[in-house]
Design a protein around this motif. Structure first.
Motif, PDB file in Angstrom:
ATOM      1  N   UNK A   1       0.799  -1.228   0.000  1.00 36.63           N
ATOM      2  CA  UNK A   1       0.000   0.000   0.000  1.00 36.63           C
ATOM      3  C   UNK A   1       0.834   1.281   0.000  1.00 36.63           C
ATOM      4  N   UNK A   2       2.063   1.205   0.475  1.00 34.29           N
ATOM      5  CA  UNK A   2       2.962   2.368   0.536  1.00 34.29           C
ATOM      6  C   UNK A   2       2.347   3.534   1.299  1.00 34.29           C
ATOM      7  N   UNK A   3       1.531   3.207   2.281  1.00 30.35           N
ATOM      8  CA  UNK A   3       0.865   4.226   3.085  1.00 30.35           C
ATOM      9  C   UNK A   3       0.820   3.737   4.533  1.00 30.35           C
ATOM     10  N   UNK A   4       1.412   4.514   5.428  1.00 31.43           N
ATOM     11  CA  UNK A   4       1.434   4.117   6.840  1.00 31.43           C
ATOM     12  C   UNK A   4       0.035   3.998   7.424  1.00 31.43           C
ATOM     13  N   UNK A   5      -0.831   5.008   7.223  1.00 34.37           N
ATOM     14  CA  UNK A   5      -2.190   4.870   7.788  1.00 34.37           C
ATOM     15  C   UNK A   5      -2.939   3.651   7.250  1.00 34.37           C
ATOM     16  N   UNK A   6      -2.805   3.400   5.936  1.00 32.28           N
ATOM     17  CA  UNK A   6      -3.491   2.240   5.359  1.00 32.28           C
ATOM     18  C   UNK A   6      -2.930   0.935   5.920  1.00 32.28           C
ATOM     19  N   UNK A   7      -1.608   0.869   6.078  1.00 30.95           N
ATOM     20  CA  UNK A   7      -0.979  -0.345   6.622  1.00 30.95           C
ATOM     21  C   UNK A   7      -1.427  -0.573   8.062  1.00 30.95           C
ATOM     22  N   UNK A   8      -1.503   0.493   8.859  1.00 31.17           N
ATOM     23  CA  UNK A   8      -1.967   0.366  10.247  1.00 31.17           C
ATOM     24  C   UNK A   8      -3.426  -0.089  10.290  1.00 31.17           C
ATOM     25  N   UNK A   9      -4.220   0.435   9.368  1.00 28.58           N
ATOM     26  CA  UNK A   9      -5.625   0.007   9.283  1.00 28.58           C
ATOM     27  C   UNK A   9      -5.730  -1.482   8.951  1.00 28.58           C
ATOM     28  N   UNK A  10      -4.856  -1.945   8.069  1.00 29.11           N
ATOM     29  CA  UNK A  10      -4.862  -3.360   7.701  1.00 29.11           C
ATOM     30  C   UNK A  10      -4.562  -4.222   8.927  1.00 29.11           C
ATOM     31  N   UNK A  11      -3.533  -3.836   9.702  1.00 27.27           N
ATOM     32  CA  UNK A  11      -3.162  -4.608  10.897  1.00 27.27           C
ATOM     33  C   UNK A  11      -4.350  -4.660  11.858  1.00 27.27           C
ATOM     34  N   UNK A  12      -4.979  -3.530  12.076  1.00 26.27           N
ATOM     35  CA  UNK A  12      -6.130  -3.484  12.975  1.00 26.27           C
ATOM     36  C   UNK A  12      -7.251  -4.378  12.443  1.00 26.27           C
ATOM     37  N   UNK A  13      -7.513  -4.285  11.145  1.00 20.56           N
ATOM     38  CA  UNK A  13      -8.575  -5.076  10.519  1.00 20.56           C
ATOM     39  C   UNK A  13      -8.299  -6.578  10.661  1.00 20.56           C
ATOM     40  N   UNK A  14      -7.040  -6.966  10.533  1.00 23.74           N
ATOM     41  CA  UNK A  14      -6.670  -8.377  10.651  1.00 23.74           C
ATOM     42  C   UNK A  14      -7.025  -8.909  12.035  1.00 23.74           C
ATOM     43  N   UNK A  15      -6.690  -8.138  13.073  1.00 27.53           N
ATOM     44  CA  UNK A  15      -6.942  -8.635  14.427  1.00 27.53           C
ATOM     45  C   UNK A  15      -8.422  -8.551  14.807  1.00 27.53           C
ATOM     46  N   UNK A  16      -9.131  -7.584  14.276  1.00 28.12           N
ATOM     47  CA  UNK A  16     -10.589  -7.528  14.494  1.00 28.12           C
ATOM     48  C   UNK A  16     -11.229  -8.752  13.828  1.00 28.12           C
ATOM     49  N   UNK A  17     -10.809  -9.029  12.605  1.00 27.54           N
ATOM     50  CA  UNK A  17     -11.331 -10.175  11.870  1.00 27.54           C
ATOM     51  C   UNK A  17     -11.003 -11.486  12.599  1.00 27.54           C
ATOM     52  N   UNK A  18      -9.777 -11.588  13.101  1.00 27.72           N
ATOM     53  CA  UNK A  18      -9.368 -12.778  13.840  1.00 27.72           C
ATOM     54  C   UNK A  18     -10.286 -13.003  15.039  1.00 27.72           C
ATOM     55  N   UNK A  19     -10.537 -11.954  15.802  1.00 27.43           N
ATOM     56  CA  UNK A  19     -11.373 -12.068  17.001  1.00 27.43           C
ATOM     57  C   UNK A  19     -12.815 -12.441  16.630  1.00 27.43           C
ATOM     58  N   UNK A  20     -13.353 -11.763  15.600  1.00 19.20           N
ATOM     59  CA  UNK A  20     -14.745 -12.017  15.210  1.00 19.20           C
ATOM     60  C   UNK A  20     -14.953 -13.424  14.659  1.00 19.20           C
TER      61      UNK A  20
END
Length: 190
Positions: free
Chosen positions: A37-56
Motif C-alpha cells: 500500500x505504501x501508506x502508513x495509515x493504510x498499513x496500520x488500518x490493515x493490521x487493525x482489521x486483521x486482528x478484528x477479523x481474527x477475534x470475530x
C-alpha cells in the motif's frame, strides 16, 4: 507457546491471547501491508482489521489452524479490498470529472448558441424590409425559393439575390464570433 494452545485459547474467548498474537505478528503484518500500500495509515488500518477479523471469526478456527498463514491470508484479502475500493473511488471521481467537463462544454455551447441566435435575430431585423421578408420565409419558415417568390410576387432570381445578400450581411457581421458562427451559418442559414 505452541500454536495449538494459542488457537485453543483464542477459540475459547481468551482476550489476552489476542494481545500476545498482536505483539508477535503486528510488525510483520504492518511491513507486509506497507509493502503493497505504501501508506502508513493504510498499513496500520490493515493490521487493525486483521486482528478484528481474527477475534470475530475465532470460533471458525480449527484446533490445528496455522495462525501465521491465517493472519497473512486475512491481510492479503484486506489489501485486495483496499485496492478495489481505491480503484472504484478513482473511477467514480474520474466519471464525475468527465460529467462536469461535459456539462461545462454543453453549457458553454448552449450559451454560445443562444448568443448567436440572438445576434442573428438582431441582424435580420436590420435587413431592408423586402430582404427580411425573403429571409424569414426562406430560412425561418422553410419555404422553397419558388414558394417565397409566389408569396411575395417576385421572381425566383430576386429571391435568390435577396438570400445571397442576406447571407453575406450575416457572415460579415458575425465574423467576430469565429468558426462557431461560420459553422452555424453554413448549417442553419444556408
Amino acid at each position: 507457546m505452541d500454536q495449538a494452545k494459542l488457537v485453543k485459547r483464542l477459540i475459547s474467548g481468551d482476550k489476552i491471547v489476542v494481545n500476545e498474537l498482536y505483539e508477535k505478528y503486528s510488525a510483520k503484518l504492518y511491513h507486509f501491508a506497507f509493502g503493497y500500500l505504501k501508506s502508513e495509515p493504510d498499513a496500520l488500518d490493515i493490521v487493525q482489521e486483521v486482528f478484528v477479523n481474527l477475534w470475530e471469526n475465532r470460533k471458525k478456527l480449527h484446533k490445528d489452524s496455522n495462525l501465521n498463514a491465517y493472519l497473512f491470508t486475512i491481510a492479503k484479502n484486506t489489501i485486495i479490498s483496499v485496492f478495489r475500493k481505491k480503484l472504484s473511488e478513482k473511477q467514480y471521481l474520474e466519471d464525475i470529472k468527465n460529467k462536469v467537463v461535459v456539462n461545462a462544454i454543453d453549457t458553454e455551447s448552449r450559451v454560445n448558441y443562444d448568443l448567436l441566435t440572438e445576434k442573428i435575430t438582431h441582424l435580420v431585423d436590420q435587413l431592408p424590409p423586402q430582404r427580411k421578408k425573403v429571409y424569414v420565409l426562406s430560412k425561418e419558415k422553410g419555404f422553397s425559393n419558388q414558394a417565397v417568390a409566389d408569396e411575395l410576387g417576385i421572381s425566383v432570381k430576386t429571391v435568390e439575390d435577396h438570400i445571397t445578400k442576406a447571407r453575406k450581411f450575416l457572415k460579415d457581421n458575425l465574423s467576430e464570433y469565429g468558426l462557431f458562427a461560420l459553422l452555424f451559418i453554413e448549417l442553419f442559414v444556408s
